[in-house]
Write an enzyme that holds these catalytic residues in place. Structure first.
Site, PDB file in Angstrom:
ATOM      1  N   THR A  48       0.649  -1.341   0.043  1.00 37.67           N
ATOM      2  CA  THR A  48      -0.036  -0.277  -0.124  1.00 37.67           C
ATOM      3  C   THR A  48       1.118   1.277  -0.330  1.00 37.67           C
ATOM      4  OG1 THR A  48      -1.678  -1.286   1.040  1.00 37.67           O
ATOM      5  CG2 THR A  48      -2.208   1.324   1.123  1.00 37.67           C
ATOM      6  N   CYS A  49       1.663   0.940   0.488  1.00 38.16           N
ATOM      7  CA  CYS A  49       3.078   2.074   0.881  1.00 38.16           C
ATOM      8  C   CYS A  49       3.617   2.659  -0.532  1.00 38.16           C
ATOM      9  CB  CYS A  49       4.035   2.067   1.579  1.00 38.16           C
ATOM     10  SG  CYS A  49       3.372   1.610   3.720  1.00 38.16           S
ATOM     11  N   SER A  50       3.810   1.803  -1.333  1.00 41.48           N
ATOM     12  CA  SER A  50       4.364   1.918  -2.623  1.00 41.48           C
ATOM     13  C   SER A  50       3.598   1.721  -3.822  1.00 41.48           C
ATOM     14  CB  SER A  50       5.481   0.547  -2.402  1.00 41.48           C
ATOM     15  OG  SER A  50       6.276   0.196  -2.139  1.00 41.48           O
TER      16      SER A  50
END
Length: 158
Positions: A48-50
């Site tokens: 999700t962060c990337s």
């Protein structure tokens, strides 16, 4: 107690990648006299962060700055080498990639999560703040997803 709106962000020495390797920076110096958007992710290069969190701030950096923000800071419980590589992988030249390698800053904010069962150790919770001269003006925390911590949510709040 978790940091709250109206609280001063604690002054910590963390790391950014400089031309000769990791360099110490102080959160107090990064925030003093400025309006800053600071967001945290559980881990660099995680799905999700990337896929969404960091890229949203990269794409919207100009719009965020146009609302009077002096700088955008991304922090994670990773070292400066990882944060630098992750920033480069996402063309995050307009985002300060701040390494909280020992989770000390996240712990001081009381915004950690224990991911030891998944072999990830202590991590930061996902949050986004608007900080004026070191004072928290807005704090959004997402336990799952990006509903309130995305670049779009922060842009709408500016």
């Amino acid at each position: 107690m978790t940091i709250q709106v109206g609280d001063k962000v604690p002054d910590f020495e963390l790391r950014v990648m400089g031309s000769n390797g990791p360099e110490a920076v102080r959160t107090g110096d990064l925030l003093a006299g400025k309006t800053v958007v600071m967001f945290a992710v559980p881990g660099a290069f995680t799905p999700t962060c990337s896929a969404a969190h960091l890229p949203g701030f990269v794409v919207n950096a100009d719009k965020i700055r146009a609302k009077g923000v002096d700088s955008i800071i991304c922090t994670s419980v990773n070292d400066a080498f990882v944060m630098d590589a992750w920033g480069k992988a996402h063309n995050a030249e307009d985002v300060i990639m701040l390494a909280d390698g020992l989770a000390e800053f996240a712990e001081a904010l009381d915004l950690t999560q224990d991911r030891t069962a998944a072999q990830m150790g202590i991590r930061s919770q996902r949050y986004a703040m608007i900080v004026d001269d070191g004072i928290v003006r807005l704090l959004n925390i997402d336990e799952k997803g990006l509903e309130s911590t995305s670049a779009e949510a922060i842009l709408a709040a500016l």
